[in-house]
Write a protein that holds these residues in place. Structure first.
Motif, PDB file in Angstrom:
ATOM      1  N   LEU A  85      -8.868   1.647   2.943  1.00  0.00           N
ATOM      2  CA  LEU A  85      -8.761   2.438   1.805  1.00  0.00           C
ATOM      3  C   LEU A  85     -10.203   2.988   1.410  1.00  0.00           C
ATOM      4  N   LYS A 104      -7.152  -3.884   4.034  1.00  0.00           N
ATOM      5  CA  LYS A 104      -6.644  -2.951   3.000  1.00  0.00           C
ATOM      6  C   LYS A 104      -7.989  -2.597   2.416  1.00  0.00           C
ATOM      7  N   VAL A 109       0.942  -1.068  -0.039  1.00  0.00           N
ATOM      8  CA  VAL A 109       0.056   0.017  -0.083  1.00  0.00           C
ATOM      9  C   VAL A 109       0.797   1.295  -0.022  1.00  0.00           C
ATOM     10  N   GLU A 146       2.990  11.403  -1.805  1.00  0.00           N
ATOM     11  CA  GLU A 146       2.464  13.089  -1.382  1.00  0.00           C
ATOM     12  C   GLU A 146       3.533  13.788  -1.854  1.00  0.00           C
ATOM     13  N   ALA A 159      -3.636   4.362   5.205  1.00  0.00           N
ATOM     14  CA  ALA A 159      -3.917   5.070   3.823  1.00  0.00           C
ATOM     15  C   ALA A 159      -4.042   6.614   4.160  1.00  0.00           C
ATOM     16  N   HIS A 160      -3.739   7.277   3.086  1.00  0.00           N
ATOM     17  CA  HIS A 160      -3.789   8.738   3.068  1.00  0.00           C
ATOM     18  C   HIS A 160      -4.320   9.441   1.683  1.00  0.00           C
ATOM     19  N   HIS A 172      -2.142  10.663  -2.536  1.00  0.00           N
ATOM     20  CA  HIS A 172      -2.929   9.559  -2.986  1.00  0.00           C
ATOM     21  C   HIS A 172      -2.421   8.288  -2.634  1.00  0.00           C
ATOM     22  N   THR A 173      -3.273   7.278  -2.320  1.00  0.00           N
ATOM     23  CA  THR A 173      -2.885   5.936  -1.923  1.00  0.00           C
ATOM     24  C   THR A 173      -3.320   4.976  -2.923  1.00  0.00           C
ATOM     25  N   LYS A 184       1.758   5.246  -0.445  1.00  0.00           N
ATOM     26  CA  LYS A 184       1.179   6.655  -0.320  1.00  0.00           C
ATOM     27  C   LYS A 184       2.165   7.575  -1.013  1.00  0.00           C
TER      28      LYS A 184
END
Length: 451
Positions: free
Chosen positions: A206, A202, A165, A169, A381-382, A183-184, A167
């Motif tokens: 998410l 997950k 997973v 940025e 998650a971001h 975004h992830t 992320k």
């Protein structure tokens, strides 16, 4: 010092010239912890290509530095276009075996390339503040339980694995007006994937951050309060059995400021007191916000990771006569190359930076954005977007389209109030409706005449 993604708090002690009595915060961009060009018009990516903006105009002083100034709106939009394009390019290159360093360098190079094409000032223009543009937050790729700000040195590279997973940025700015985004995604090939669908824990986290971001943009309008957004984050997290990260704060943006006065907590912290407690505030027209939605399958409280901190930001309000020659050299490099926004120490002298940056940080002339983590095995998650509260409605200028349907969680959001909120339009464009009505009337009149 400890930090919380969205906004982490940092204590800075006494220096010879400046005293700090309040903790500062910087966002996960934030790791989680601060005129007129006559031919430039307000535009979006769909209306006009970035390359079409004039490049030889001399930049004049901007008297109004918020959204009341059309040129400010233009610069936010252009910065957003560049950031979105860089994000898409990095996401497209993510695959099992990919180098994190190379992906970070790709994002940074695209942001620099994009900002370099526009608003080229005439030779001899000396006001750096009026002409500054480039990276506002360096590209970082944080995997699985790592919360954010992971952007390693080349000698400390890591690779992406199937099922990770990831992320991403990043952020850039034009003349101090920053657009930030995160975004992830899940790397194909993991055990929790069924074709294009994501399942298991997950999917839980998410789907929660996706719905959280969709709710936040609908609540981000004049008259609403920051506590309303935090309360909705909590309800959504609870519905999917995950946690919002305590200490993460979203921030109002201002010119050359990533962490302005108004903030939004990702999660309520019952232990926060005094200066650590986020005051309630009301959103107002002509404000800009970078909203972080960060949730975890773990406890929702972060700790420092052992990875080296590589992202820092110059504190322009702090001065100190550094002792070490290497430290003074590094600070000079920072002041020359990155006087306002965040930077990665990859861009500084590698022989001197590892020791020089330590003294700079210890005396508060730079603020660090450390790599934070949940427990190994947890998933974080971001999603991050930048939004402008314009007089005709709130406009999200960064962030990719959000689709919660591909996350096959066995949990479900049942709060009717939030479901109703998610079913509302983000922004009702009255002007567009009026135009459509006029067009319809003309069509009707034409049809009547034909008959």
């Amino acid at each position: 010092q400890f930090v919380a993604f969205g906004a982490f708090f940092a204590f800075v002690g006494l220096t010879k010239k400046t005293e700090r009595t309040k903790p500062t915060t910087h966002s996960l961009t934030h790791s989680l912890t601060h005129q007129r060009e006559d031919t430039v018009i307000i535009m979006s990516a769909a209306d006009k290509n970035i390359e079409d903006v004039p490049v030889d105009e001399e930049v004049e002083d901007v008297k109004v530095e918020d959204l009341r100034n059309p040129d400010v709106v233009t610069k936010y939009r252009l910065a957003a276009d560049i950031a979105n394009n860089a994000l898409k390019a990095v996401l497209a290159k993510i695959a099992a075996g990919a180098s994190i360093v190379e992906l970070c360098k790709l994002g940074d190079s695209l942001m620099l390339e994009g900002t370099d094409k526009i608003y080229k000032s005439k030779k001899g223009k000396k006001d750096a503040r009026e002409n500054s543009k480039g990276i506002a937050f360096p590209t970082s790729l944080s995997v699985n339980h790592i919360v954010g700000s992971f952007s390693p040195l080349e000698s400390e590279d890591a690779t992406i694995q199937a099922g990770d997973v990831v992320k991403v940025e990043l952020g850039c700015h034009i003349h101090g007006y920053a657009a930030l985004v995160a975004h992830t995604i899940v790397v194909p090939g993991g055990a929790d994937a069924e074709g294009d669908k994501i399942t298991g824990r997950k999917a839980d986290v998410l789907k929660a951050v996706t719905l959280g971001a969709q709710a936040a943009i609908r609540l981000l309008k004049p008259g609403n309060k920051n506590t309303q957004v935090t309360a909705v984050f909590k309800k959504i997290a609870d519905a999917f059995g995950v946690k919002g990260l305590v200490g993460v704060r979203s921030h109002q943006l201002e010119r050359y400021v990533l962490e302005a006065e108004k903030q939004v907590d990702m999660a309520f912290d019952d232990q926060a007191k005094g200066d650590y407690k986020t005051p309630e505030c009301e959103f107002q027209t002509n404000e800009v916000y970078a909203i972080d939605v960060i949730m975890s399958t773990g406890a929702g409280r972060t700790t420092l990771d052992e990875a080296r901190t590589t992202i820092y930001k110059r504190d322009v309000n702090m001065n100190y006569q550094l002792k070490m020659k290497n430290s003074r050299f590094i600070l000079h490099q920072v002041d020359e190359k990155f006087p306002y926004y965040c930077f990665n120490i990859r861009e500084l002298d590698q022989k001197k930076v590892k020791f020089g940056i330590v003294e700079c940080k210890n005396h508060g002339v730079v603020t660090d954005y450390p790599v934070l983590r949940e427990k190994e095995g947890d998933i974080v998650a971001h999603i991050k977007f930048t939004a402008m509260l314009l007089p005709n409605g709130t406009t999200k200028i960064t962030g990719l389209p959000l689709d919660a349907s591909k996350y096959q969680s066995d949990k479900k959001l049942e709060d009717k109030e939030i479901i109703d909120l998610l079913n509302t339009a983000v922004n009702k464009n009255k002007k567009k409706k009026k135009k459509n009505k006029k067009k319809n009337k003309k069509k009707a009149a034409a049809a009547a005449a034909d008959n």
